[in-house]
Design an enzyme around this catalytic site. Structure first.
Site, PDB file in Angstrom:
ATOM      1  N   HIS A   1      25.947  -1.812  45.550  1.00 36.28           N
ATOM      2  CA  HIS A   1      24.723  -2.264  44.985  1.00 36.28           C
ATOM      3  C   HIS A   1      23.598  -1.407  45.718  1.00 36.28           C
ATOM      4  O   HIS A   1      22.636  -0.616  44.860  1.00 36.28           O
ATOM      5  CB  HIS A   1      24.678  -3.647  45.229  1.00 36.28           C
ATOM      6  CG  HIS A   1      23.421  -4.198  44.844  1.00 36.28           C
ATOM      7  ND1 HIS A   1      23.133  -4.931  43.568  1.00 36.28           N
ATOM      8  CD2 HIS A   1      22.157  -4.137  45.386  1.00 36.28           C
ATOM      9  CE1 HIS A   1      21.856  -5.308  43.659  1.00 36.28           C
ATOM     10  NE2 HIS A   1      21.228  -4.751  44.436  1.00 36.28           N
ATOM     11  N   GLU A   2      23.572  -1.460  47.028  1.00 43.43           N
ATOM     12  CA  GLU A   2      22.456  -0.677  47.730  1.00 43.43           C
ATOM     13  C   GLU A   2      22.665   0.605  47.249  1.00 43.43           C
ATOM     14  O   GLU A   2      21.324   1.471  47.279  1.00 43.43           O
ATOM     15  CB  GLU A   2      22.441  -1.201  49.240  1.00 43.43           C
ATOM     16  CG  GLU A   2      22.272  -2.401  49.705  1.00 43.43           C
ATOM     17  CD  GLU A   2      20.888  -3.113  48.887  1.00 43.43           C
ATOM     18  OE1 GLU A   2      19.870  -2.455  48.434  1.00 43.43           O
ATOM     19  OE2 GLU A   2      21.215  -4.293  48.565  1.00 43.43           O
TER      20      GLU A   2
ATOM     21  N   HIS B   1      20.710   1.624  44.207  1.00 42.09           N
ATOM     22  CA  HIS B   1      19.208   1.708  44.717  1.00 42.09           C
ATOM     23  C   HIS B   1      18.939   3.215  45.122  1.00 42.09           C
ATOM     24  O   HIS B   1      18.244   3.810  44.857  1.00 42.09           O
ATOM     25  CB  HIS B   1      18.822   0.405  45.506  1.00 42.09           C
ATOM     26  CG  HIS B   1      18.611  -0.727  44.936  1.00 42.09           C
ATOM     27  ND1 HIS B   1      17.754  -0.928  43.815  1.00 42.09           N
ATOM     28  CD2 HIS B   1      18.823  -1.904  45.478  1.00 42.09           C
ATOM     29  CE1 HIS B   1      18.073  -2.268  43.430  1.00 42.09           C
ATOM     30  NE2 HIS B   1      18.700  -2.803  44.373  1.00 42.09           N
TER      31      HIS B   1
ATOM     32  N   HIS C   1      19.023   5.993  42.630  1.00 41.88           N
ATOM     33  CA  HIS C   1      17.850   5.949  41.620  1.00 41.88           C
ATOM     34  C   HIS C   1      16.622   6.680  42.392  1.00 41.88           C
ATOM     35  O   HIS C   1      15.783   7.419  42.143  1.00 41.88           O
ATOM     36  CB  HIS C   1      17.492   4.509  41.740  1.00 41.88           C
ATOM     37  CG  HIS C   1      16.674   4.324  40.431  1.00 41.88           C
ATOM     38  ND1 HIS C   1      16.075   3.155  39.980  1.00 41.88           N
ATOM     39  CD2 HIS C   1      16.397   5.061  39.450  1.00 41.88           C
ATOM     40  CE1 HIS C   1      15.464   3.253  38.827  1.00 41.88           C
ATOM     41  NE2 HIS C   1      15.558   4.404  38.671  1.00 41.88           N
TER      42      HIS C   1
HETATM   43 ZN    ZN Z   1      19.135  -4.819  44.410  1.00 47.19          ZN
END
Ligand code: ZN
Length: 679
Positions: free
Chosen positions: A468-469, A472, A475
């Site tokens: 998940h991290e 980010h 991105h």
């Molecule tokens: Zn998040």
């Protein structure tokens, strides 16, 4: 003596940055910036991108490069002195930010560029930068009379301090509770990894035996495995009354007043700016149209999830009665009974699974996935200065070997480190007169540390969090936008920011992807098919209950900011109770103060925005569905995702980027299917 913080050429000099450097560095940069802004405005009469906005972006970029390591160190190696220095700067930064946002001369200069004929010759990212800036001027109250402007400035300053205080009290309250255990029998049920963590915790306090604490990995382990119901109850209460008027440290770091104050200030700011409440203000920068649209979205999801959740709870109850002799299922039993039911039904133990997720194999697999999807290489670089010996540093290079970005990875839970997991920006991508400044990220987790002489072995949940991290991070790091205001995650609507991160979670459930990173730490054997099948069937295990929990948090947050009434106050407990009455199937006892530790909305940026997780999950599930339809490692889809969304950052509205990628509007089907809620 030179201040090491002011050298922003390379990476931050973590070992040289001392608390006493912080305030002078910020003071000097803010003074320089102020003088520079005046000069820019006064030296020109005709404003352009090059003579105004570019130099402003350069200034902004320098300030954020100086401040970012301080904010980061305050989160990961917190100390009294650093905390004091950090807090001394918050009001100064807030004042500076508001001053900029309320500068009428600057506002008019931006507007003149917006209205000039040269505007259409700027590229899309430049236009979006100006568009966002004009919006933010209005949200800073540039149009208000002087008295209101001053009030707004004061509110913002007080808010930034209050939010920081909330975070501090939570950290202090978390660290204050420890329980020393001398008889191993008291910890019956705990797996070896948790016992080892507890032993290390005792050692760090110069004790023998074991010590329980509220840091996430150990807390979760006790809630999930401890056979002693009384012990589970005790640690549950300690955890869920942190920083409140209840529990073992009642009143010591009570956040209640500060939460009231935060909500009052947010409401007042919203009103000053002409909004009915803070929620309405918050939606001015979101992808969703209005709070009502989100309320409807959440309510309809809850309607689908509730019957499922009720059935699941009934199963837990009857299993607890028949197999575990627990006649009155309580909140502190849920995780324990869930794990026992999971083992009973699927014979799947998370402890067994853990052996297949050793740290280096997981990282290597994650990096190979990135290579297959987007064509980038990720390699560790040694000898880079960090803030802790556990921290690693990596570089992302493209197919030609050109460095695209870099990141720090701080994986393990430890003392003085804020809980949770997050990605933060160290350096933003920017094209300067000297070339491209490549983005650098901080990737922070609180995963289980290595115990004894074994490598760190992650739970499946911890692997999901890491992915998940990393989403980010990608991105932020893969952006090709040249202007920091809209490069990477900057300028992306808050409720769309969780798209790339939640997208990455999906890979943790796919056989072909798991084969890249799930291998036994001793034998190197890939995850056995039988074990994988068990993992898969547990994906939807208690999905209804989990979904309702997220909806409960989101509705609570939204209503809190939507329904604030200055005559009645925030009514935090009352609104939480009302939300639970409508959506929750599990209701905690009255003394529980989970909200006093809800940092996402009281200290972080998720205020009136916690719904973003579910909102963005519609997008992330739908994006992943494109891979399900076309082939998981389909490079064309990978490249399209890279070019249409990841590289674009905040240079265009999220909905437009999504439609570019998917060639249609988002649909909710994939989210329902992934959650086992499809009709
Ligand atoms: Zn998040």
């Amino acid at each position: 003596m030179k201040n090491p913080m002011l050298d922003t050429q390379g990476l931050p000099a973590f070992s040289h940055i001392k608390p006493e450097h912080v305030e002078p560095a910020i003071d000097s940069i803010l003074a320089e910036n102020r003088a520079c802004i005046d000069e820019l405005l006064n030296n020109n009469s005709h404003y352009t991108w090059d003579n105004l906005i570019y130099p402003l972006e350069v200034m902004d970029n320098r300030l954020s490069r100086v401040w970012s390591p301080v904010r980061h160190m305050n989160s990961v190696i917190n100390s009294e002195a650093l905390r004091a220095a950090y807090n001394a700067c918050l009001p100064k930064l807030s004042e500076y930010g508001t001053e900029l946002g309320q500068n009428e001369h600057l506002f008019q200069a931006y507007q003149s560029i917006r209205n000039s004929e040269t505007f259409t010759r700027l590229d899309i990212a430049q236009q979006k930068t100006i568009h966002d800036a004009l919006r933010d001027f209005r949200l800073s109250g540039v149009h208000l009379p002087a008295e209101d402007k001053a009030r707004l400035k004061a509110i913002r300053q007080e808010l930034s301090q209050a939010q920081s205080k909330f975070e501090e009290s939570l950290l202090d309250a978390t660290q204050a509770w420890k329980k020393h255990i001398t008889d191993k029998a008291d910890l019956s049920g705990l797996p070896e990894s948790a016992l080892e963590m507890a032993r290390q915790s005792a050692q760090s306090s110069d004790l023998g035996g074991w010590q329980l604490a509220l840091e996430t990995p150990l807390f979760i382990a006790v809630m999930t495995y401890a056979d002693d119901r009384e012990l589970r109850r005790e640690i549950y209460i300690a955890h869920n009354t942190r920083a409140s008027d209840q529990g073992p440290n009642a009143g010591c770091w009570d956040n209640s007043e500060i939460m009231e104050r935060i909500l009052a200030l947010r409401f007042e700011a919203g009103r000053l700016l002409g909004f009915a409440n803070y929620a309405e203000k918050s939606f001015a920068t979101k992808m969703a149209e209005s709070p009502q649209e989100v309320m409807d979205f959440l309510t309809s999801l809850a309607r689908r999830a509730k019957p499922v959740a009720e059935r699941e709870l009934e199963e837990l109850r009857s299993f607890a009665i028949t197999k575990l002799d627990i006649d009155d299922l309580q909140v502190w039993d849920i995780a324990y009974v869930t794990e026992k039911l999971r083992q009973h039904r699927y014979a799947l133990s998370h402890e067994v699974l853990r052996s297949y997720f050793p740290v280096n194999t997981v990282l290597d697999g994650l990096f190979r996935l990135v290579r297959r999807l987007y064509g980038f290489n990720i390699e560790q670089r040694h000898g880079v200065e960090t803030w802790h010996p556990d921290v690693r540093f990596y570089e992302i290079t493209d197919a030609r070997g050109v460095v695209r970005s870099q990141f720090y990875l701080d994986l393990y839970a430890r003392e003085r480190k804020r809980g949770g997991a997050w990605m933060d920006e160290c350096v933003d991508r920017m094209r300067t007169k000297d070339g491209v400044q490549i983005p650098v990220a901080y990737m922070t987790c609180n995963s289980s540390p290595p115990v004894g002489d074994k490598p760190a072995l992650f739970t499946h949940d911890e692997v999901i969090t890491l992915f998940h991290e990393f989403g980010h991070g990608l991105h932020h790091m893969l952006t090709t936008v040249d202007y920091p205001s809209v490069s990477g995650i900057n300028g992306v609507e808050w409720d769309a920011v969780e798209m790339p991160s939640q997208f990455m979670e999906n890979w943790c459930w796919e056989r072909d992807a798991l084969d890249l990173f799930a291998k036994h730490y001793q034998t190197g054997e890939r995850l056995p098919e039988a074990l994988y099948q068990k993992l898969l069937v547990t994906r939807h295990f208690l999905a209804g209950i989990q979904m309702l929990r997220q909806i409960e948090f989101a509705l609570f947050d939204l209503r809190l900011h939507l329904e604030y009434d200055p005559n009645k106050g925030a009514r935090i407990q009352q609104i939480l109770d009302e939300v639970r009455d409508t959506v929750a199937v599990i209701k905690p006892p009255a003394f529980v103060r989970f909200q006093n530790g809800f940092a996402h909305i009281f200290a972080g940026g998720y205020a009136a925005g916690y719904y973003s997780y579910k909102w963005a999950e519609v997008l992330s599930a739908d994006v992943f569905a494109a891979f399900e339809e076309q082939g998981l490692f389909n490079q064309e889809i990978g490249q399209r995702l890279l070019h249409c969304i990841l590289e674009r950052g905040g240079s265009r509205p999220a909905m437009e980027l999504f439609k570019d990628f998917r060639k249609r509007k988002p649909r909710i089907d994939a989210l329902l299917r992934h959650n086992g809620l499809a009709a």
